[in-house]
Design a protein around this motif. Sequence first.
Motif, short mmCIF file in Angstrom:
data_model
loop_
_atom_site.label_atom_id
_atom_site.label_comp_id
_atom_site.label_asym_id
_atom_site.label_seq_id
_atom_site.Cartn_x
_atom_site.Cartn_y
_atom_site.Cartn_z
N GLN A 21 31.64 -5.43 41.76
CA GLN A 21 31.45 -4.16 41.60
C GLN A 21 30.62 -3.76 40.61
O GLN A 21 30.39 -4.45 39.56
CB GLN A 21 32.70 -3.39 41.39
CG GLN A 21 33.68 -3.44 42.70
CD GLN A 21 35.03 -2.49 42.55
OE1 GLN A 21 35.87 -2.99 41.58
NE2 GLN A 21 35.02 -1.62 43.38
N TYR A 23 29.58 -0.45 37.53
CA TYR A 23 30.08 0.97 37.32
C TYR A 23 29.21 1.44 35.99
O TYR A 23 28.55 0.52 35.73
CB TYR A 23 31.51 0.55 36.50
CG TYR A 23 32.49 0.44 37.79
CD1 TYR A 23 33.00 1.28 38.55
CD2 TYR A 23 33.08 -0.66 38.19
CE1 TYR A 23 34.06 1.47 39.39
CE2 TYR A 23 34.05 -0.83 39.18
CZ TYR A 23 34.59 0.12 39.79
OH TYR A 23 35.35 -0.04 40.80
N TRP A 41 39.53 4.83 35.49
CA TRP A 41 39.32 4.38 36.96
C TRP A 41 40.29 4.80 37.83
O TRP A 41 41.53 4.88 37.62
CB TRP A 41 39.30 3.00 36.84
CG TRP A 41 38.89 2.32 38.27
CD1 TRP A 41 37.50 1.76 38.15
CD2 TRP A 41 39.76 1.90 39.48
NE1 TRP A 41 37.56 1.18 39.53
CE2 TRP A 41 38.86 1.29 40.32
CE3 TRP A 41 41.08 2.08 39.80
CZ2 TRP A 41 39.27 0.84 41.53
CZ3 TRP A 41 41.42 1.69 40.87
CH2 TRP A 41 40.48 1.08 41.80
N ARG A 43 42.61 5.67 40.85
CA ARG A 43 43.25 4.91 41.93
C ARG A 43 43.36 5.44 42.99
O ARG A 43 43.85 5.31 44.09
CB ARG A 43 44.25 4.48 41.32
CG ARG A 43 44.25 3.21 40.41
CD ARG A 43 45.34 3.21 39.15
NE ARG A 43 45.35 2.32 38.52
CZ ARG A 43 44.50 2.07 37.35
NH1 ARG A 43 43.73 3.00 37.07
NH2 ARG A 43 44.70 0.73 36.64
N ARG A 45 40.91 7.20 44.81
CA ARG A 45 39.59 7.29 45.64
C ARG A 45 39.36 5.94 46.28
O ARG A 45 39.60 5.07 45.66
CB ARG A 45 38.33 7.83 44.90
CG ARG A 45 38.17 6.98 43.56
CD ARG A 45 37.02 7.83 42.73
NE ARG A 45 35.62 7.78 43.54
CZ ARG A 45 34.62 8.32 43.10
NH1 ARG A 45 34.74 8.70 41.94
NH2 ARG A 45 33.64 8.24 43.68
N THR A 47 37.38 2.62 46.71
CA THR A 47 36.37 1.76 45.90
C THR A 47 36.17 0.56 46.85
O THR A 47 37.00 0.10 47.62
CB THR A 47 37.33 1.24 44.85
OG1 THR A 47 36.52 0.54 43.87
CG2 THR A 47 38.47 0.33 45.07
N TRP A 48 34.87 0.11 46.78
CA TRP A 48 34.25 -0.78 47.58
C TRP A 48 33.96 -1.99 46.88
O TRP A 48 33.23 -2.14 45.66
CB TRP A 48 32.82 -0.40 48.22
CG TRP A 48 32.98 0.65 49.21
CD1 TRP A 48 33.25 2.12 48.87
CD2 TRP A 48 33.23 0.51 50.51
NE1 TRP A 48 33.22 2.82 50.29
CE2 TRP A 48 33.25 1.70 51.10
CE3 TRP A 48 33.29 -0.74 51.41
CZ2 TRP A 48 33.67 1.76 52.36
CZ3 TRP A 48 33.27 -0.39 52.91
CH2 TRP A 48 33.72 0.84 53.30
N GLN A 68 25.56 2.59 37.63
CA GLN A 68 25.95 1.30 38.01
C GLN A 68 25.55 0.25 37.12
O GLN A 68 24.83 -1.07 37.44
CB GLN A 68 25.36 1.12 39.65
CG GLN A 68 25.91 1.82 40.52
CD GLN A 68 25.44 1.45 41.87
OE1 GLN A 68 25.53 0.42 42.42
NE2 GLN A 68 24.73 2.42 42.57
N GLY A 136 36.26 -1.93 51.71
CA GLY A 136 36.55 -0.50 50.97
C GLY A 136 38.22 -0.39 50.80
O GLY A 136 38.85 -0.84 51.66
N THR A 138 41.51 1.93 49.78
CA THR A 138 41.89 3.50 49.36
C THR A 138 43.33 3.16 49.31
O THR A 138 44.16 2.37 49.77
CB THR A 138 41.28 4.31 50.30
OG1 THR A 138 41.68 5.74 49.86
CG2 THR A 138 42.06 4.36 51.81
N ALA A 142 43.91 0.34 47.05
CA ALA A 142 43.31 0.73 45.67
C ALA A 142 44.04 0.38 44.57
O ALA A 142 43.74 -0.30 43.55
CB ALA A 142 42.68 1.89 45.79
#
Length: 197
Positions: A21, A23, A41, A43, A45, A47-48, A68, A136, A138, A142
């Motif tokens: 990932q 960030y 961060w 939790r 939403r 995240t891929w 990123q 992904g 969620t 997640a």
Amino acid sequence: MTEPEYRIRARCTDSTITVYQAYAPEIGLPAARDGSFPPAWRRDRMTWIKPSFLWMMYRCGWGAKERQETVLAVEITREGFEWALERACLSHYTHGLHPDRAAWKRLLRRAPARVQWDPERDLLLRPLPHRSLQLGLTGEAARRYADEWTVSITDTTALAHEIHGHVRAGDLEAARRLLPREDPYPVPDGLLDHLRR
């Protein structure tokens, strides 16, 4: 040997798989320092996560894209990874795999994970004919990823920049030697049947 169109390739051990990932530093740096995701961060939403280092480089521009700039290698349990795959839904409707669009939408709404298969990339970030998995996460997935499955988090930004430096200099062999080794992931029988066309 011809690479199959759909295959997970990753760094893995008997019990873990490494995913990538990228960030902004305010998330990535404390995550790597502490080995866990910081309170900032979110939790709640999507995240891929990406097992392919080069696909992550394509996505984050070798760690140069805004927000990123910090590239993380996140080692998670294979048990958690496979839990997510088992409960995942493809991110797009596929005729012949889903009964109809309405059924796919119901699956997608309920699923704690979704899968995209995108063209794998070479060192010049050009698309290859075979595909790479993006997963992904969620909701429950997640939260489990951040709080249960994560074994270690390593900042690999310097490695990304070093490899990119060799690529820019035209020394692809030196760049290739530095790439993390990714082998075919030993997928349990049937685990991906609902996730491939």
